[in-house]
Design a protein around this motif. Sequence first.
Motif: not given
Length: 307
Positions: A38-64
């Motif tokens: 879901x976040x991927x498609x939102x980013x592709x269409x130029x939204x500013x997306x916040x990834x709500x997640x418990x683990x910063x390590x996992x979120x950082x990898x996902x964001x990268x």
Amino acid sequence: MRQSFPAKSAFNPDRDIPDLTGQVIIVTGANVGIGYETAKQLLKHNAKVYVGARSEEKATKAIASLKEQTGKEAVFLRLDLADLPSIKSAVEEFTQKETQLHVLFNNGGVMVPPLEQLTSQGYDLQFGTNVLGHFYFTKLLLPTLISTAAASPSKTARVINTGSFASYLRTSVDFNTVKESPARKRLGVQKLYAQSKFGNAIFSTELQRRYGDQGIVSIALNPGNIQSDLQRHLGSFAKTLMDKTILYPTPYGALTQLWAGTTDAGLSLGGKFVVPWARLGPTPAGSDDQAHAKAVWTWLEEQVANV
């Protein structure tokens, strides 16, 4: 059967999601699975997306990974839906950075964890995370959502609540089973999961009833039978069997909630239940019971009153 083996989607996210420039969106659980897609498609269409997640390590990898695939960078929001003070801190962090929130995807969740697992405040992990956690998160974000709706051209802001086909398998919430008790143990993890997904549906309809006149469009949905991290607590045999028979690739799971959360068609779906792929479905029995919905809402309010 139509929800388990739906017809080909008429909705194509690459083609049908409008330009989302200027929109601020939160996706809970966006570091994996359906939330990630879901976040991927939102980013592709130029939204500013916040990834709500418990683990910063996992979120950082996902964001990268998201940046590698889309060229756009999402923002990490530390959020543990199984811990009420963490939710409060997440909203404080978000509102220090943003004055608007156009869409909230209440997507994160847990399915059939070991029965002994509870939230930090002692609630059944599934109901506490899937329902109570998202209720509190939404409650604290409502002022921002309502002010965003008032300022937007459509006069709306959306809350998209990810349920399941299991939303149809219960017709009420048994408050004796949402904390540790003999009744909870008797119910078992499968029925506790279904209860939490029914909870998503009844919360969604009550949110619409209470705040629809202030521009909130609240929609619940079944994303479909999807291969994702959600099945991590299933046994290997059950998971392999499901993978080979009824589960669709993860990107399919984002279709219905993206349709509800981004398209003009979604603006007319407040209080409805949508199903794979991107179509209106039947409302789960009991989720439009106003008396029970009020009781559920009151119980939820009482749990967060002193956080």
